[in-house]
Scaffold this active site. Sequence first.
Site, PDB file in Angstrom:
ATOM      1  N   GLY A 181       0.623  -1.812   0.202  1.00 40.20           N
ATOM      2  CA  GLY A 181      -0.287  -0.199  -0.498  1.00 40.20           C
ATOM      3  C   GLY A 181       0.663   1.401  -0.146  1.00 40.20           C
ATOM      4  O   GLY A 181       0.710   2.477  -0.723  1.00 40.20           O
ATOM      5  N   PHE A 204     -14.278   2.522   3.363  1.00 40.34           N
ATOM      6  CA  PHE A 204     -13.163   1.740   3.264  1.00 40.34           C
ATOM      7  C   PHE A 204     -12.816   2.088   1.381  1.00 40.34           C
ATOM      8  O   PHE A 204     -13.545   2.953   0.495  1.00 40.34           O
ATOM      9  CB  PHE A 204     -13.233  -0.070   2.090  1.00 40.34           C
ATOM     10  CG  PHE A 204     -12.547  -0.208   2.443  1.00 40.34           C
ATOM     11  CD1 PHE A 204     -11.534  -1.393   2.971  1.00 40.34           C
ATOM     12  CD2 PHE A 204     -11.781  -1.316   1.153  1.00 40.34           C
ATOM     13  CE1 PHE A 204     -10.694  -2.592   2.715  1.00 40.34           C
ATOM     14  CE2 PHE A 204     -10.676  -1.958   0.501  1.00 40.34           C
ATOM     15  CZ  PHE A 204     -10.331  -2.366   1.731  1.00 40.34           C
ATOM     16  N   ASP A 247      -5.276   1.462  10.012  1.00 42.60           N
ATOM     17  CA  ASP A 247      -6.582   1.152  10.356  1.00 42.60           C
ATOM     18  C   ASP A 247      -7.139   1.276  11.827  1.00 42.60           C
ATOM     19  O   ASP A 247      -7.348   1.859  12.646  1.00 42.60           O
ATOM     20  CB  ASP A 247      -7.385   0.162   9.244  1.00 42.60           C
ATOM     21  CG  ASP A 247      -8.974  -0.614   9.720  1.00 42.60           C
ATOM     22  OD1 ASP A 247      -9.529   0.528  10.008  1.00 42.60           O
ATOM     23  OD2 ASP A 247      -9.180  -0.847   9.657  1.00 42.60           O
TER      24      ASP A 247
HETATM   25  P1  IMP Z   1      -4.702  -2.066  10.499  1.00 39.94           P
HETATM   26  O1  IMP Z   1      -3.805  -3.505  10.521  1.00 39.94           O
HETATM   27  O2  IMP Z   1      -6.320  -2.813  10.378  1.00 39.94           O
HETATM   28  O3  IMP Z   1      -4.343  -0.901  10.573  1.00 39.94           O
HETATM   29  O4  IMP Z   1      -4.773  -2.533   9.015  1.00 39.94           O
HETATM   30  C1  IMP Z   1      -3.615  -1.485   8.277  1.00 39.94           C
HETATM   31  C2  IMP Z   1      -3.620  -2.143   6.668  1.00 39.94           C
HETATM   32  O5  IMP Z   1      -5.003  -2.765   6.388  1.00 39.94           O
HETATM   33  C3  IMP Z   1      -2.861  -1.471   5.824  1.00 39.94           C
HETATM   34  O6  IMP Z   1      -1.986  -1.142   5.376  1.00 39.94           O
HETATM   35  C4  IMP Z   1      -4.278  -0.948   4.061  1.00 39.94           C
HETATM   36  O7  IMP Z   1      -4.035  -2.879   3.833  1.00 39.94           O
HETATM   37  C5  IMP Z   1      -5.520  -1.991   4.549  1.00 39.94           C
HETATM   38  N1  IMP Z   1      -7.153  -1.498   4.669  1.00 39.94           N
HETATM   39  C6  IMP Z   1      -7.730  -0.509   6.131  1.00 39.94           C
HETATM   40  N2  IMP Z   1      -8.256  -0.063   6.211  1.00 39.94           N
HETATM   41  C7  IMP Z   1      -8.113  -0.246   4.638  1.00 39.94           C
HETATM   42  C8  IMP Z   1      -8.951   0.977   3.270  1.00 39.94           C
HETATM   43  O8  IMP Z   1     -10.019   1.796   4.306  1.00 39.94           O
HETATM   44  N3  IMP Z   1      -9.044   0.738   1.986  1.00 39.94           N
HETATM   45  C9  IMP Z   1      -7.666  -0.138   1.334  1.00 39.94           C
HETATM   46  N4  IMP Z   1      -6.559  -1.106   2.436  1.00 39.94           N
HETATM   47  C10 IMP Z   1      -6.983  -1.270   3.578  1.00 39.94           C
END
Ligand code: IMP
Length: 190
Positions: A46, A154, A105
Amino acid sequence: MNQLDDDIVKVLFTPEMIQERIAELGQEISDRYTDSVPLLVGVLKGCALFMAHLIQQVHIPLEIDFMAVLSYEGRQQSNGTTRIIKDLDFVIEGRDIILVEGIVDTGMTLGYILRNLQARQPRSIRLCTLLDKPARRIIKLPVDFKGFEIPDRFVVGYGLDFNQLYRNLPYVGILKDDVTGLNRQRQKTW
Ligand code: IMP
Ligand code: MG
């Protein structure tokens, strides 16, 4: 125009808005590191577009490296299980590290990486993310360099994917509900 544009319900950040903010972030980073060469560690995939543009706006010597972790295993949300599938090339002991992410996130992914890298005894680690979704945060993280805060929706584009697609959109936009089936269940704050 891109065929994928039809799946986007709203553009949050245009390429121009993104570039403008990245220039500011680049300046903040340049001002913060005066006595060392920071190592920017991108979290694949990402971060790819963000990293490419960000480093061009940092006007001090720097190095880059990349890591990849699997935290979702096909799901759209973290479940806490994370593993490193590509580790750093460099030893980071004593170095100033900037972790570069596309989006934070729940914070589980970055929290895991942070703990992992801290164990290698760098001099400092700061966090840099283009997008921050604070509403869903589970793991508290100090984000030092932040592009934009976004609502609990999202989003895709500018490197961010849904099922590996949409990374090539030059903007960040909210996916239509009928594509994800996800935003429907979430609070509509935007
Ligand atoms: P976390 O571990 O929940 O903080 O998620 C982080 C990862 O989730 C990011 O590196 C993204 O790959 C993915 N992610 C979280 N939210 C989104 C979104 O809204 N769109 C796309 N990818 C997301
Ligand atoms: Mg993804």
